[in-house]
Design an enzyme around this catalytic site. Structure first.
Site, PDB file in Angstrom:
ATOM      1  N   ASN A 160       0.857  -1.183   0.000  1.00 59.98           N
ATOM      2  CA  ASN A 160       0.000   0.000   0.000  1.00 59.98           C
ATOM      3  C   ASN A 160       0.895   1.236   0.000  1.00 59.98           C
ATOM      4  O   ASN A 160       1.472   1.582   1.024  1.00 59.98           O
ATOM      5  CB  ASN A 160      -0.905  -0.014   1.248  1.00 59.98           C
ATOM      6  CG  ASN A 160      -1.747   1.250   1.354  1.00 59.98           C
ATOM      7  OD1 ASN A 160      -1.928   1.967   0.367  1.00 59.98           O
ATOM      8  ND2 ASN A 160      -2.257   1.524   2.545  1.00 59.98           N
ATOM      9  N   TRP A 161       0.995   1.866  -1.166  1.00 58.77           N
ATOM     10  CA  TRP A 161       1.874   3.044  -1.280  1.00 58.77           C
ATOM     11  C   TRP A 161       1.276   4.281  -0.623  1.00 58.77           C
ATOM     12  O   TRP A 161       1.937   5.294  -0.529  1.00 58.77           O
ATOM     13  CB  TRP A 161       2.139   3.356  -2.759  1.00 58.77           C
ATOM     14  CG  TRP A 161       3.034   2.384  -3.465  1.00 58.77           C
ATOM     15  CD1 TRP A 161       3.613   1.254  -2.950  1.00 58.77           C
ATOM     16  CD2 TRP A 161       3.466   2.457  -4.838  1.00 58.77           C
ATOM     17  NE1 TRP A 161       4.377   0.632  -3.897  1.00 58.77           N
ATOM     18  CE2 TRP A 161       4.296   1.353  -5.080  1.00 58.77           C
ATOM     19  CE3 TRP A 161       3.213   3.335  -5.874  1.00 58.77           C
ATOM     20  CZ2 TRP A 161       4.889   1.113  -6.316  1.00 58.77           C
ATOM     21  CZ3 TRP A 161       3.799   3.101  -7.115  1.00 58.77           C
ATOM     22  CH2 TRP A 161       4.633   1.998  -7.321  1.00 58.77           C
ATOM     23  N   LYS A 162       0.013   4.210  -0.251  1.00 57.91           N
ATOM     24  CA  LYS A 162      -0.702   5.388   0.279  1.00 57.91           C
ATOM     25  C   LYS A 162      -0.535   6.553  -0.719  1.00 57.91           C
ATOM     26  O   LYS A 162      -0.423   6.306  -1.922  1.00 57.91           O
ATOM     27  CB  LYS A 162      -0.194   5.740   1.674  1.00 57.91           C
ATOM     28  CG  LYS A 162      -0.103   4.517   2.597  1.00 57.91           C
ATOM     29  CD  LYS A 162       0.079   4.872   4.025  1.00 57.91           C
ATOM     30  CE  LYS A 162       0.390   3.636   4.825  1.00 57.91           C
ATOM     31  NZ  LYS A 162      -0.096   3.669   6.176  1.00 57.91           N
TER      32      LYS A 162
ATOM     33  N   HIS B 153      -9.739   1.204   4.554  1.00 54.87           N
ATOM     34  CA  HIS B 153      -8.466   1.350   5.269  1.00 54.87           C
ATOM     35  C   HIS B 153      -8.698   2.288   6.454  1.00 54.87           C
ATOM     36  O   HIS B 153      -9.494   3.228   6.362  1.00 54.87           O
ATOM     37  CB  HIS B 153      -7.391   1.923   4.327  1.00 54.87           C
ATOM     38  CG  HIS B 153      -6.028   1.882   4.921  1.00 54.87           C
ATOM     39  ND1 HIS B 153      -5.593   2.824   5.828  1.00 54.87           N
ATOM     40  CD2 HIS B 153      -5.005   0.999   4.771  1.00 54.87           C
ATOM     41  CE1 HIS B 153      -4.350   2.525   6.194  1.00 54.87           C
ATOM     42  NE2 HIS B 153      -3.977   1.414   5.575  1.00 54.87           N
TER      43      HIS B 153
ATOM     44  N   GLU C 134      -7.120   4.671   7.561  1.00 57.21           N
ATOM     45  CA  GLU C 134      -6.900   6.097   7.273  1.00 57.21           C
ATOM     46  C   GLU C 134      -8.128   6.709   6.612  1.00 57.21           C
ATOM     47  O   GLU C 134      -8.339   7.915   6.682  1.00 57.21           O
ATOM     48  CB  GLU C 134      -5.626   6.263   6.409  1.00 57.21           C
ATOM     49  CG  GLU C 134      -4.381   6.034   7.247  1.00 57.21           C
ATOM     50  CD  GLU C 134      -3.161   5.553   6.471  1.00 57.21           C
ATOM     51  OE1 GLU C 134      -3.137   5.659   5.237  1.00 57.21           O
ATOM     52  OE2 GLU C 134      -2.225   5.063   7.135  1.00 57.21           O
TER      53      GLU C 134
ATOM     54  N   GLU D 239      -5.839  -4.975  10.704  1.00 63.44           N
ATOM     55  CA  GLU D 239      -4.819  -3.955  10.915  1.00 63.44           C
ATOM     56  C   GLU D 239      -5.129  -3.191  12.200  1.00 63.44           C
ATOM     57  O   GLU D 239      -5.950  -2.247  12.179  1.00 63.44           O
ATOM     58  CB  GLU D 239      -4.805  -2.957   9.754  1.00 63.44           C
ATOM     59  CG  GLU D 239      -4.544  -3.567   8.407  1.00 63.44           C
ATOM     60  CD  GLU D 239      -3.969  -2.540   7.435  1.00 63.44           C
ATOM     61  OE1 GLU D 239      -2.792  -2.656   7.104  1.00 63.44           O
ATOM     62  OE2 GLU D 239      -4.691  -1.617   7.052  1.00 63.44           O
TER      63      GLU D 239
ATOM     64  N   GLY E 204       2.000   2.309  10.978  1.00 59.91           N
ATOM     65  CA  GLY E 204       2.991   3.381  10.882  1.00 59.91           C
ATOM     66  C   GLY E 204       3.662   3.753  12.184  1.00 59.91           C
ATOM     67  O   GLY E 204       4.316   4.794  12.277  1.00 59.91           O
TER      68      GLY E 204
ATOM     69  N   SER F 145       2.903  -2.008  10.596  1.00 53.23           N
ATOM     70  CA  SER F 145       4.343  -1.974  10.884  1.00 53.23           C
ATOM     71  C   SER F 145       5.083  -3.265  10.535  1.00 53.23           C
ATOM     72  O   SER F 145       5.986  -3.680  11.270  1.00 53.23           O
ATOM     73  CB  SER F 145       4.585  -1.592  12.359  1.00 53.23           C
ATOM     74  OG  SER F 145       4.191  -0.258  12.580  1.00 53.23           O
TER      75      SER F 145
ATOM     76  N   GLY G  90       2.532  -1.106   4.448  1.00 49.85           N
ATOM     77  CA  GLY G  90       2.476   0.311   4.089  1.00 49.85           C
ATOM     78  C   GLY G  90       3.878   0.869   3.909  1.00 49.85           C
ATOM     79  O   GLY G  90       4.530   0.635   2.887  1.00 49.85           O
ATOM     80  N   GLY G  91       4.355   1.582   4.908  1.00 50.21           N
ATOM     81  CA  GLY G  91       5.629   2.302   4.828  1.00 50.21           C
ATOM     82  C   GLY G  91       6.775   1.500   4.231  1.00 50.21           C
ATOM     83  O   GLY G  91       7.477   1.985   3.332  1.00 50.21           O
TER      84      GLY G  91
HETATM   85  C1  PEP Z   1      -1.075   0.158   5.886  1.00 46.18           C
HETATM   86  O1  PEP Z   1      -0.983   1.210   5.263  1.00 46.18           O
HETATM   87  O2  PEP Z   1      -2.023  -0.594   5.669  1.00 46.18           O
HETATM   88  C2  PEP Z   1      -0.041  -0.203   6.854  1.00 46.18           C
HETATM   89  C3  PEP Z   1      -0.138  -1.357   7.458  1.00 46.18           C
HETATM   90  O3  PEP Z   1       0.949   0.709   7.061  1.00 46.18           O
HETATM   91  P1  PEP Z   1       2.367   0.423   7.793  1.00 46.18           P
HETATM   92  O4  PEP Z   1       2.922  -0.850   7.219  1.00 46.18           O
HETATM   93  O5  PEP Z   1       3.213   1.611   7.459  1.00 46.18           O
HETATM   94  O6  PEP Z   1       2.097   0.294   9.259  1.00 46.18           O
END
Ligand code: PEP
Length: 228
Positions: free
Chosen positions: A7-9, A89, A91, A154, A160, A190, A211-212
């Site tokens: 997930n590049w966001k 998601h 966010e 999640e 994050g 994470s 994500g990150g």
């Molecule tokens: C996400 O965006 O779904 C996510 C899990 O982010 P991260 O890996 O940065 O915690």
């Protein structure tokens, strides 16, 4: 098949996407990667993101078309070559998306021939079962089947932040979600090269939503190869 989604966001641009995808494609082919790899870029990059992997939208609208400025339909995601749509998601839930709206988006995804990845997860201090089962009850449309729906567990407090639940907690929570839904459950929050082996090889974990760490192709490659 084990699923690993990037997930590049709201990150990346055309150059980034081209370089990243060329490298990812080469890696998947050379390593003979067996997992289903999915890249979820910002919508304008969907025509740039190409390779030996699946693509998906980070969001979609519940209507097929119409006067919804700035939105993207599930039908258009499909038309652009997507196989997946991320729905709900955290966010987006934080911006006000309700579970009912997320169910409508997942239903639109199914109707367009996409698989929906429906995100659920408790906030810091919230009771896991109470929050997550209520989200599950309301976010799953009647069109959801084991073939077209994946649940992404999640924990919001893990996204994050560098914090993750214990492996035992992940295993137990995934087992509960799987029993209740009957669907695949992937973990997000994470995931990094340092914890990817432990999490991806844990019981009841059918995949990862990253994500990150997915923004750095070298880190993402290490995460992909962490599963035995
Ligand atoms: C996400 O965006 O779904 C996510 C899990 O982010 P991260 O890996 O940065 O915690």
């Amino acid at each position: 098949m084990f699923i690993i989604a990037a997930n590049w966001k709201m990150n990346g641009n055309v150059n980034f996407a081209q370089t990243y995808c060329a490298e990812l494609d080469k890696f998947i082919n050379e390593q003979g990667v067996k997992s289903e790899i999915i890249v979820l870029p910002s919508a304008p990059l969907l025509t740039v993101v190409k390779g030996n992997f699946k693509i998906g939208g980070q969001n979609c609208h519940y209507e097929k078309s119409g006067a919804f400025t700035g939105e993207i339909s599930a039908e258009l995601l499909k038309n652009l070559g997507c196989d997946y749509a991320l729905c709900g998601h955290s966010e987006r839930r934080q911006m006000g998306e309700s579970s009912e709206l997320i169910a409508a988006k997942a239903e639109a995804s199914h109707n367009a021939g996409l698989k929906a990845i429906i995100c659920i997860g408790e906030n810091d201090g919230e009771d896991f079962a109470k929050t997550v089962f209520a989200q599950l009850d309301k976010s799953l449309p009647f069109t959801a089947t084991a073939a077209n729906t994946i649940i992404a567990y999640e924990p919001v407090w893990a996204i994050g932040t560098g914090r993750t639940p214990s492996t035992k907690d992940i295993e137990e929570r995934h087992a509960e979600i799987k029993t209740k839904s009957g669907f695949k459950v992937i973990y997000g929050g994470s995931v990094k090269p340092e914890n990817a082996a432990e999490i991806s090889n844990a019981a009841n974990v059918d995949g990862l939503l990253v994500g990150g760490a997915s923004l750095d192709i070298e880190q993402f490659k290490k995460i992909i190869t962490a599963r035995k």
